[in-house]
Design a protein around this motif. Structure first.
Motif, PDB file in Angstrom:
ATOM      1  N   MET A   4       0.863  -1.164   0.000  1.00 18.63           N
ATOM      2  CA  MET A   4       0.000   0.000   0.000  1.00 18.63           C
ATOM      3  C   MET A   4       0.907   1.223   0.000  1.00 18.63           C
ATOM      4  O   MET A   4       1.883   1.278   0.740  1.00 18.63           O
ATOM      5  CB  MET A   4      -0.831   0.030   1.278  1.00 18.63           C
ATOM      6  N   LYS A   5       0.599   2.180  -0.834  1.00 20.88           N
ATOM      7  CA  LYS A   5       1.379   3.420  -0.894  1.00 20.88           C
ATOM      8  C   LYS A   5       0.472   4.571  -0.504  1.00 20.88           C
ATOM      9  O   LYS A   5      -0.599   4.736  -1.121  1.00 20.88           O
ATOM     10  CB  LYS A   5       1.893   3.640  -2.323  1.00 20.88           C
ATOM     11  N   GLY A   6       0.895   5.333   0.476  1.00 19.74           N
ATOM     12  CA  GLY A   6       0.099   6.485   0.874  1.00 19.74           C
ATOM     13  C   GLY A   6      -1.319   6.059   1.215  1.00 19.74           C
ATOM     14  O   GLY A   6      -1.549   4.954   1.709  1.00 19.74           O
ATOM     15  N   THR A   7      -2.268   6.941   0.916  1.00 14.67           N
ATOM     16  CA  THR A   7      -3.635   6.649   1.339  1.00 14.67           C
ATOM     17  C   THR A   7      -4.500   6.007   0.256  1.00 14.67           C
ATOM     18  O   THR A   7      -5.533   5.422   0.557  1.00 14.67           O
ATOM     19  CB  THR A   7      -4.346   7.943   1.798  1.00 14.67           C
ATOM     20  N   GLN A   8      -4.096   6.083  -1.034  1.00 21.13           N
ATOM     21  CA  GLN A   8      -4.994   5.581  -2.068  1.00 21.13           C
ATOM     22  C   GLN A   8      -4.324   4.667  -3.099  1.00 21.13           C
ATOM     23  O   GLN A   8      -4.994   4.180  -3.996  1.00 21.13           O
ATOM     24  CB  GLN A   8      -5.635   6.776  -2.808  1.00 21.13           C
ATOM     25  N   SER A   9      -3.015   4.469  -2.961  1.00 20.37           N
ATOM     26  CA  SER A   9      -2.292   3.774  -4.042  1.00 20.37           C
ATOM     27  C   SER A   9      -1.756   2.412  -3.632  1.00 20.37           C
ATOM     28  O   SER A   9      -1.646   2.090  -2.458  1.00 20.37           O
ATOM     29  CB  SER A   9      -1.129   4.647  -4.527  1.00 20.37           C
ATOM     30  N   ILE A  10      -1.443   1.635  -4.667  1.00 14.34           N
ATOM     31  CA  ILE A  10      -0.817   0.325  -4.492  1.00 14.34           C
ATOM     32  C   ILE A  10       0.390   0.263  -5.423  1.00 14.34           C
ATOM     33  O   ILE A  10       0.294   0.628  -6.598  1.00 14.34           O
ATOM     34  CB  ILE A  10      -1.790  -0.821  -4.865  1.00 14.34           C
TER      35      ILE A  10
ATOM     36  N   ARG B  79      -9.784   1.684   3.382  1.00 16.59           N
ATOM     37  CA  ARG B  79      -8.956   1.990   2.217  1.00 16.59           C
ATOM     38  C   ARG B  79      -9.769   2.131   0.935  1.00 16.59           C
ATOM     39  O   ARG B  79      -9.560   3.061   0.166  1.00 16.59           O
ATOM     40  CB  ARG B  79      -7.892   0.919   2.048  1.00 16.59           C
ATOM     41  N   TYR B  80     -10.664   1.191   0.694  1.00 17.62           N
ATOM     42  CA  TYR B  80     -11.453   1.238  -0.532  1.00 17.62           C
ATOM     43  C   TYR B  80     -12.902   0.859  -0.254  1.00 17.62           C
ATOM     44  O   TYR B  80     -13.190   0.153   0.712  1.00 17.62           O
ATOM     45  CB  TYR B  80     -10.882   0.292  -1.605  1.00 17.62           C
ATOM     46  N   PRO B 103     -11.895   6.077  -1.401  1.00 16.75           N
ATOM     47  CA  PRO B 103     -11.710   5.738  -2.821  1.00 16.75           C
ATOM     48  C   PRO B 103     -12.659   4.608  -3.219  1.00 16.75           C
ATOM     49  O   PRO B 103     -12.780   3.613  -2.485  1.00 16.75           O
ATOM     50  CB  PRO B 103     -10.253   5.295  -2.882  1.00 16.75           C
ATOM     51  N   GLY B 128      -3.435  -7.967   0.607  1.00 10.84           N
ATOM     52  CA  GLY B 128      -2.643  -6.955   1.304  1.00 10.84           C
ATOM     53  C   GLY B 128      -2.789  -5.561   0.741  1.00 10.84           C
ATOM     54  O   GLY B 128      -1.963  -4.683   0.986  1.00 10.84           O
ATOM     55  N   TYR B 129      -3.831  -5.328  -0.041  1.00 11.61           N
ATOM     56  CA  TYR B 129      -4.047  -4.000  -0.627  1.00 11.61           C
ATOM     57  C   TYR B 129      -4.775  -3.052   0.318  1.00 11.61           C
ATOM     58  O   TYR B 129      -4.939  -1.866   0.012  1.00 11.61           O
ATOM     59  CB  TYR B 129      -4.850  -4.100  -1.931  1.00 11.61           C
ATOM     60  N   GLY B 130      -5.262  -3.584   1.425  1.00  6.59           N
ATOM     61  CA  GLY B 130      -5.979  -2.744   2.383  1.00  6.59           C
ATOM     62  C   GLY B 130      -6.308  -3.566   3.609  1.00  6.59           C
ATOM     63  O   GLY B 130      -6.576  -4.768   3.490  1.00  6.59           O
TER      64      GLY B 130
END
Lengths: 336, 336
Positions: A4-10, B79-80, B103, B128-130
């Motif tokens: 996970m990068k920052g708050t919205q990215s992967i 996260r999403y 998002p 692991g994306y969120g």
């Protein structure tokens, strides 16, 4: 591990590849500046079908088949399909995907759907849920005018801020199979609403979302705007582009030199009378498939940020006086 | 590692949890057999808004907020959001999700969307994306009748095979945060088309897809029908259920003893005059949130297969004489 990068990215640790693409376009698109690059530019916008909706479904099916053919892959090797369009209840995707018999996730993100589909396809492959996944989107001038605006025979006047829905479908095979283009990361957008209510000025409705996602992408990945050879928005058009530049300038960012907009690239505004530019889920998709991907394959561009933009509205919502919020998803594509 | 199972399924090695849920229902649903289980059953189907579409958006926002509250989680920790509804261009989700500023991935899978959203949320967390992801869907009798059928004031007669769109929204927080229910696997459905064209008999249109996904799930995971305490379809209703039983019997399978259908459970057919049963993305979602989840939490049921079913059509497609194909996604939920 994917991160996970920052708050919205992967950021993907093992980036999935953009294995191949298929692009199908209509007559007007075939006559435009990108005409020679499309796999198919049909003379018949009905694609041999009896309705615009079936025509759009057929385009989406053709685009998928072309992407598969261009990679030498059979439909049964594809694990999932992420697909969407602009029509109510995503009917073009249903009609198009049915014959392929690939398990399907239906999406709706207005004109940002090509970004949403690519993001989910990349996330799916990078997680090991499938070795080959399709991402397909489409739009059709005939079906979209019927859905959102006036009967074609009515010949209404179009304001200068309006866009021309692109007849086209782009499909992408995302997978572990090595190619010259990889998807290294994604930034998923939020809904951004500046309260605009003019459905004939979608560029203005979407520009704030594009601004938000571009800034978020740069922040999440710790990059500057010059770290991308191009920052490519979906279909802001001439009106939306100038608003995007203004909004970014207020944040201290100037992307004038490396910005491109698919809606401004796909038609010749002067001779094709497309006002602010092209739009629709098909616009960004076929521009990526036919024009952007080759530049990444050749290495002409090393890294780009692809940001399809969507205007979230229906005829019901705008007839009820609601605003038209925007959304934009960012896909980082790199030459490799 | 997460593993692909068979041709359409995924088994999660570290199963994501169904951390919490929120359920918001309308007046008729509140008066039905599950009335006492919903977090909110409103007396006002407009939820204080001026249109059905805004009401549906508000329901979806409320359901998300309840799911967050029930887990003690703030929106910014999520996260999403995966969300969808039945309306053209998913407008209820756009209206509902906007305020949360999470998002968002917009989805469309007709009444199967709650399954699609849960599958993608689980896939996102397991990869692991969120750490926390929301899955939210809704339907509303008022907005759906307007979208698909007749003006309410017209008071048309409803055939016995027709279903009653549930006014409700269910939201689920899926994450790494331990709970008593885990999502151990998913089976993504294909579009199944038996050529039926009767939009007032959606149970019949969707039963073949439910059959296909149930069989595929059993095959992919190497299970028998008795390995599930319940196999729970979304909204086949009485008509669809009997077709599902027939189709499965031809494949040598009898699920009569452990089958449940949310559309048959949510209303009392006799006193509430709902004909074949309840339907809509909200139907399966609030039944899962309010009635099924507690049985999994208590351990009354150890493992169930949740199979929301969708009929892929729009008013345009059926007015043009097209068939109504079905799709169904399977979610394996286990007590832990």
């Amino acid at each position: 591990m994917n991160a996970m990068k920052g708050t919205q990215s992967i950021a993907f640790s093992e980036s999935p590849y953009l294995v191949s693409a298929g692009s199908v376009a209509g007559k007007k698109e075939g006559e435009g500046p990108l005409g020679k690059y499309f796999d198919i530019a049909s003379e018949d916008d009905l694609f041999g079908e009896k309705t615009w909706e079936l025509a759009e479904g057929t385009m989406q099916k053709l685009a998928c088949k072309l992407a598969l053919k261009n990679a030498g892959v059979q439909p049964e090797e594809v694990r999932y399909l992420f697909g969407g369009d602009l029509l109510r209840q995503g009917i073009a995707t249903s009609m198009g995907a049915e014959e392929l018999q690939i398990p399907v996730f239906g999406l709706f993100g207005a004109c940002s759907t090509s970004g949403e589909a690519l993001a989910l396809a990349a996330m799916t492959v990078a997680a090991g849920y499938g070795d080959l996944v399709l991402a397909a989107t489409s739009s059709h001038f005939g079906s979209a005018e019927k859905e959102f605006r006036f009967p074609l025979g009515y010949a209404n006047q179009r304001p200068l801020s309006s866009t021309w829905t692109v007849t086209g479908s782009g499909a992408f095979l995302v997978g572990k199979k090595k190619s010259r283009v990889r998807i290294s990361g994604v930034t998923i957008g939020k809904i951004v609403d500046y309260g605009l209510k003019d459905s004939q000025n979608m560029g203005a409705c979407m520009a704030p979302a594009a601004c938000d996602t571009i800034l978020q992408n740069l922040m999440d990945f710790g990059r500057g705007e010059k770290d991308y050879d191009r920052i490519i928005t979906g279909d802001l058009g001439y009106v939306g582009q100038s608003i995007l530049f203004d909004l970014l300038r207020k944040k201290g960012l100037d992307i004038k030199e490396n910005h491109m907009d698919c809606g401004m690239t796909i038609f010749d505004q002067q001779t094709q009378h497309t006002n602010s530019g092209g739009s629709g889920c098909g616009c960004a998709a076929i521009t990526l498939a036919a024009y952007i991907m080759p530049q990444l394959i050749s290495g002409e561009w090393k890294r780009i940020l692809f940001v399809p933009t969507g205007a979230l509205m229906s005829t019901v919502s705008f007839n009820e006086g609601e605003s038209v919020p925007g959304i934009a998803h960012g896909i980082v594509l790199e030459h490799c």
